[in-house]
Design an enzyme around this catalytic site. Structure first.
Site, mmCIF file in Angstrom:
data_model
loop_
_atom_site.group_PDB
_atom_site.id
_atom_site.type_symbol
_atom_site.label_atom_id
_atom_site.label_comp_id
_atom_site.label_asym_id
_atom_site.label_seq_id
_atom_site.Cartn_x
_atom_site.Cartn_y
_atom_site.Cartn_z
ATOM 1 N N LEU A 156 1.142 -1.190 0.087
ATOM 2 C CA LEU A 156 0.088 -0.047 0.074
ATOM 3 C C LEU A 156 0.919 1.205 -0.059
ATOM 4 C CD1 LEU A 156 -2.733 -0.672 2.581
ATOM 5 C CD2 LEU A 156 -3.010 -0.187 0.186
ATOM 6 N N ASP A 157 0.535 2.270 -0.742
ATOM 7 C CA ASP A 157 1.206 3.549 -0.804
ATOM 8 C C ASP A 157 1.197 4.043 0.621
ATOM 9 O OD1 ASP A 157 1.554 3.567 -3.607
ATOM 10 O OD2 ASP A 157 -0.087 4.847 -3.966
ATOM 11 N N PRO A 158 2.133 4.865 0.890
ATOM 12 C CA PRO A 158 2.438 5.178 2.305
ATOM 13 C C PRO A 158 1.267 5.999 2.970
ATOM 14 C CG PRO A 158 4.427 5.734 1.340
ATOM 15 C CD PRO A 158 3.576 5.122 0.309
ATOM 16 N N ALA A 205 -2.110 5.598 1.934
ATOM 17 C CA ALA A 205 -3.202 4.863 1.791
ATOM 18 C C ALA A 205 -3.432 4.047 3.087
ATOM 19 C CB ALA A 205 -3.011 3.589 0.742
ATOM 20 N N ARG A 257 -4.434 5.335 -8.386
ATOM 21 C CA ARG A 257 -3.877 6.527 -8.668
ATOM 22 C C ARG A 257 -3.921 6.604 -10.229
ATOM 23 N NH1 ARG A 257 1.881 7.404 -7.120
ATOM 24 N NH2 ARG A 257 1.928 5.246 -6.510
#
Length: 303
Positions: free
Chosen positions: A46-48, A50, A181
């Site tokens: 997961l993106d930071p 998110a 995104r």
């Protein structure tokens, strides 16, 4: 002589409800420390910024990570219209803007083109490798990053809410390798108004749900406490998408040695990937052939 890794031989899955502002790797390190586990990894970055499901595999469960990574996942996220950013999220710099705003019907109509089997270009600020280097590193260094489109299966993409003219909340169920995104970026382009993600939450991933996940604060509270072990799910949960075949003790012994072992099968066909169990415990994953499982992954029975 290689150093022996310190820690507990503990296997299973711990589901974390990841907060924003921390990397997936940092979450794994926190879980490993709290459980004093010898080995841990996660199933899907997961993106930071998110939040939501981050399933952490422990010990032998790390061998089942590919099956969770390949499983369907659900996301809920907000798209802000009127601006494109270089990172395709709110953390980046605005690189284009528009005064146009789509109607609900226009959004719903545009979403159809992102359903099913599509081709998607990952964000320039992503972990995709280009000639051995991460795309985000090259982008941060100011290099011109060009990423190739890659296939993605989108099972469902719906308009869930419309808080105001500038924003829309979407819900998506997709397969492996999807970038939310990119969906926001491409939807904004399709609508002629630009767009980027403002927040993102992974609601579920395969068999794991955010609502059952532990917060990092709770993990801190239970660190080095046997009570934390009670939240660990069996490694077999990571195999729920594969057919289960039962084997005899003799068959299990052969499988654990890396050899084909006899299994009892009824609803599987020659060449199917399956997993074999003995008394409910996973023994091996492999290919079913004429009454035997030919193992590709073997699980060490800690007992």
């Amino acid at each position: 002589m290689a150093r022996k890794r310190k820690g507990r031989d503990i296997s299973g899955w711990l589901v974390v409800d990841k907060p924003a502002g921390i990397t997936s790797t940092s979450v794994v390190n926190k879980v490993r420390w709290a459980l004093q586990a010898k080995k841990a990894g996660h199933a899907g970055t997961l993106d930071p910024e998110a939040t939501g499901v981050l399933a952490v595999a422990l010990g032998e469960a790390t061998k089942t990570v590919p099956y969770i990574t390949d499983a369907l996942k659900a996301y809920r996220f907000e798209v802000r219209f009127g601006a494109a950013t270089n990172t395709d999220d709110a953390e980046g710099e605005v690189i284009a803007s528009s005064d146009a705003r789509p109607s609900d019907d226009e959004i719903k109509e545009a979403l159809h083109q992102f359903a099913g089997d599509i081709m998607q270009v990952p964000p320039k600020f992503s972990a995709v490798k280009i000639d051995g280097q991460r795309a985000y590193k090259l982008a941060r260094d100011g290099e011109d990053v060009t990423l190739a489109a890659r296939p993605l299966f989108v099972d469902e993409l719906l308009l869930a809410d419309r808080p105001d003219a500038d924003t829309a909340v979407l819900e998506m169920v997709c397969g492996k390798g999807g970038y939310v995104r990119s969906i926001a970026r491409d939807l904004g382009n399709a609508l002629g108004c630009h767009g980027h993600v403002t927040w993102l939450r992974r609601v579920w991933s395969g068999p794991f749900e955010a609502d059952e996940g532990l917060t990092l604060d709770r993990i801190d509270e239970l660190a080095h406490d046997p009570a934390l072990d009670a939240h660990i799910q069996p490694l077999e949960v990571g195999l729920t998408d594969l057919p289960e075949l039962r084997c005899t003790p003799e068959g299990a012994a052969k499988l654990r040695n890396g050899n084909p072992g006899m299994v009892f099968a009824s609803d599987v066909e020659y060449g199917d990937e399956c997993w074999a169990s003995l008394d409910g415990r996973a023994v091996a994953v492999g290919i079913y052939k004429a009454g035997e499982l030919h193992p590709s992954r073997v699980f060490v029975d800690a007992e």
